[in-house]
Design a protein around this motif. Structure first.
Motif, PDB file in Angstrom:
ATOM      1  N   GLY A  34      -3.259   3.497  16.088  1.00 21.13           N
ATOM      2  CA  GLY A  34      -3.864   2.223  16.423  1.00 21.13           C
ATOM      3  C   GLY A  34      -4.579   1.531  15.285  1.00 21.13           C
ATOM      4  O   GLY A  34      -5.029   0.391  15.434  1.00 21.13           O
ATOM      5  N   ARG A  35      -4.705   2.181  14.152  1.00 24.00           N
ATOM      6  CA  ARG A  35      -5.320   1.563  12.976  1.00 24.00           C
ATOM      7  C   ARG A  35      -4.229   1.248  11.963  1.00 24.00           C
ATOM      8  O   ARG A  35      -3.275   2.016  11.796  1.00 24.00           O
ATOM      9  CB  ARG A  35      -6.375   2.478  12.356  1.00 24.00           C
ATOM     10  CG  ARG A  35      -7.511   2.827  13.309  1.00 24.00           C
ATOM     11  CD  ARG A  35      -8.533   3.710  12.623  1.00 24.00           C
ATOM     12  NE  ARG A  35      -9.573   4.147  13.552  1.00 24.00           N
ATOM     13  CZ  ARG A  35     -10.677   3.464  13.808  1.00 24.00           C
ATOM     14  NH1 ARG A  35     -10.874   2.293  13.209  1.00 24.00           N
ATOM     15  NH2 ARG A  35     -11.572   3.914  14.663  1.00 24.00           N
ATOM     16  N   SER A  36      -4.373   0.138  11.240  1.00 23.10           N
ATOM     17  CA  SER A  36      -3.323  -0.280  10.315  1.00 23.10           C
ATOM     18  C   SER A  36      -3.928  -0.811   9.026  1.00 23.10           C
ATOM     19  O   SER A  36      -5.103  -1.213   8.973  1.00 23.10           O
ATOM     20  CB  SER A  36      -2.437  -1.348  10.966  1.00 23.10           C
ATOM     21  OG  SER A  36      -3.190  -2.496  11.281  1.00 23.10           O
ATOM     22  N   GLY A  37      -3.111  -0.810   7.977  1.00 22.00           N
ATOM     23  CA  GLY A  37      -3.515  -1.338   6.683  1.00 22.00           C
ATOM     24  C   GLY A  37      -2.296  -1.570   5.821  1.00 22.00           C
ATOM     25  O   GLY A  37      -1.209  -1.060   6.106  1.00 22.00           O
ATOM     26  N   GLY A  38      -2.465  -2.359   4.758  1.00 20.89           N
ATOM     27  CA  GLY A  38      -1.348  -2.665   3.879  1.00 20.89           C
ATOM     28  C   GLY A  38      -1.785  -2.742   2.435  1.00 20.89           C
ATOM     29  O   GLY A  38      -2.972  -2.861   2.130  1.00 20.89           O
ATOM     30  N   GLY A  39      -0.809  -2.659   1.529  1.00 17.74           N
ATOM     31  CA  GLY A  39      -1.090  -2.739   0.101  1.00 17.74           C
ATOM     32  C   GLY A  39       0.168  -3.045  -0.672  1.00 17.74           C
ATOM     33  O   GLY A  39       1.280  -2.976  -0.144  1.00 17.74           O
ATOM     34  N   GLY A  97       8.961  -4.033  -7.123  1.00 16.73           N
ATOM     35  CA  GLY A  97       7.708  -4.442  -6.510  1.00 16.73           C
ATOM     36  C   GLY A  97       7.808  -4.216  -5.007  1.00 16.73           C
ATOM     37  O   GLY A  97       8.862  -4.457  -4.415  1.00 16.73           O
ATOM     38  N   LYS A  98       6.742  -3.746  -4.363  1.00 11.63           N
ATOM     39  CA  LYS A  98       6.847  -3.378  -2.955  1.00 11.63           C
ATOM     40  C   LYS A  98       5.578  -3.728  -2.191  1.00 11.63           C
ATOM     41  O   LYS A  98       4.471  -3.745  -2.745  1.00 11.63           O
ATOM     42  CB  LYS A  98       7.150  -1.888  -2.814  1.00 11.63           C
ATOM     43  CG  LYS A  98       6.155  -0.967  -3.512  1.00 11.63           C
ATOM     44  CD  LYS A  98       6.681   0.460  -3.549  1.00 11.63           C
ATOM     45  CE  LYS A  98       5.699   1.382  -4.249  1.00 11.63           C
ATOM     46  NZ  LYS A  98       6.219   2.764  -4.345  1.00 11.63           N
ATOM     47  N   LEU A  99       5.783  -3.998  -0.917  1.00  8.71           N
ATOM     48  CA  LEU A  99       4.711  -4.256   0.024  1.00  8.71           C
ATOM     49  C   LEU A  99       4.778  -3.205   1.113  1.00  8.71           C
ATOM     50  O   LEU A  99       5.809  -3.059   1.773  1.00  8.71           O
ATOM     51  CB  LEU A  99       4.852  -5.653   0.636  1.00  8.71           C
ATOM     52  CG  LEU A  99       3.852  -6.039   1.730  1.00  8.71           C
ATOM     53  CD1 LEU A  99       2.429  -6.056   1.180  1.00  8.71           C
ATOM     54  CD2 LEU A  99       4.217  -7.382   2.335  1.00  8.71           C
ATOM     55  N   GLU A 126      -0.483   1.541  -7.984  1.00  9.37           N
ATOM     56  CA  GLU A 126      -0.689   2.290  -6.753  1.00  9.37           C
ATOM     57  C   GLU A 126      -1.040   1.374  -5.584  1.00  9.37           C
ATOM     58  O   GLU A 126      -2.034   0.636  -5.655  1.00  9.37           O
ATOM     59  CB  GLU A 126      -1.797   3.324  -6.940  1.00  9.37           C
ATOM     60  CG  GLU A 126      -1.485   4.368  -7.996  1.00  9.37           C
ATOM     61  CD  GLU A 126      -2.605   5.377  -8.163  1.00  9.37           C
ATOM     62  OE1 GLU A 126      -3.714   5.133  -7.645  1.00  9.37           O
ATOM     63  OE2 GLU A 126      -2.381   6.412  -8.808  1.00  9.37           O
ATOM     64  N   PRO A 127      -0.248   1.406  -4.491  1.00  7.81           N
ATOM     65  CA  PRO A 127      -0.644   0.661  -3.291  1.00  7.81           C
ATOM     66  C   PRO A 127      -1.841   1.331  -2.633  1.00  7.81           C
ATOM     67  O   PRO A 127      -1.870   2.549  -2.469  1.00  7.81           O
ATOM     68  CB  PRO A 127       0.604   0.731  -2.404  1.00  7.81           C
ATOM     69  CG  PRO A 127       1.342   1.937  -2.880  1.00  7.81           C
ATOM     70  CD  PRO A 127       1.032   2.095  -4.330  1.00  7.81           C
ATOM     71  N   THR A 128      -2.841   0.543  -2.279  1.00  7.79           N
ATOM     72  CA  THR A 128      -4.066   1.052  -1.675  1.00  7.79           C
ATOM     73  C   THR A 128      -4.173   0.552  -0.245  1.00  7.79           C
ATOM     74  O   THR A 128      -4.103  -0.655   0.002  1.00  7.79           O
ATOM     75  CB  THR A 128      -5.294   0.604  -2.490  1.00  7.79           C
ATOM     76  OG1 THR A 128      -5.171   1.087  -3.829  1.00  7.79           O
ATOM     77  CG2 THR A 128      -6.569   1.154  -1.877  1.00  7.79           C
TER      78      THR A 128
END
Length: 203
Positions: free
Chosen positions: A49-54, A40-42, A90-92
């Motif tokens: 300058g733009r960021s996001g996570g999944g 499992g992963k984060l 799939e991480p989005t």
């Protein structure tokens, strides 16, 4: 990298891309011949300058044909076959207006490992990778482990040169990888800690 608008006018240059991933994995052995694993992963990405996570998950299975089929040929005892699905979940990531998934990728490979250097080993690996959004890619590599705590690696990833090294001390491991991609040189560093017994120790 450069930032341009919809008319291809240069707005800024020198932008960077940074990716960070935290993963927690579990592996189990079934009779010594089959090994199963899940991760499992984060993941987080920062671009200009733009960021996001999944969040996502990987799955894998490894089999040793000599044990599974009862074969006794010397070369078969050192052979392992593996199949893995990266991003089975799939991480989005959403950096701006749209959410973009990291597509699932399947890999099938074989590895041949032999004891070497009295206390070390030599491993040769070959695999084929196929994602749902791109064609098949071939990967090949060699890992030389002259000592139990140190390893050197080199190979080819879809025609691009790769290299790396690994240092291990007790339950900790520090890994470095280099890849000469068409966009530019890529450097990756990872720090891993092992909890509990390994699959071989459990077997």
């Amino acid at each position: 990298m450069e930032q341009r608008d919809d008319r291809n006018v240069l707005l800024a240059s020198g932008l960077s891309d940074r990716e960070t991933e935290f993963a927690l994995g579990y592996g189990s052995s079934m009779g010594g011949a089959w090994n199963l694993g899940v991760v499992g992963k984060l993941r987080r990405q920062d671009v200009g300058g733009r960021s996001g996570g999944g969040v996502g998950a990987d799955l894998g299975v490894q089999v040793r044909p000599a044990l599974a089929l009862g074969l006794d040929a010397p070369w078969v005892r050192d052979l392992a076959v593996g199949f893995a699905v990266t991003n089975a979940v799939e991480p989005t990531l959403r950096l701006d207006q749209e959410s973009v998934p990291d597509p699932a990728t399947a890999r099938l490979g074989v590895a041949f490992a032999r004891p070497a250097f009295e206390v070390g080993s030599l491993t040769v690996a070959l695999d084929v990778e196929k994602s749902r959004t791109a064609g098949a890619k071939l990967h090949a590599g060699i890992e030389v482990e002259p000592l139990a705590m140190f390893a050197l690696r080199t190979g080819l990833s879809d025609g691009a040169l790769t290299a790396g090294t690994s240092f291990r001390w007790r339950s900790a491991a520090l890994d470095y990888a280099f890849e000469d991609t068409p966009v530019g040189a890529t450097h990756r560093a990872g720090l891993a800690f092992r909890f509990g017994r390994t699959v071989d120790e459990s077997a």
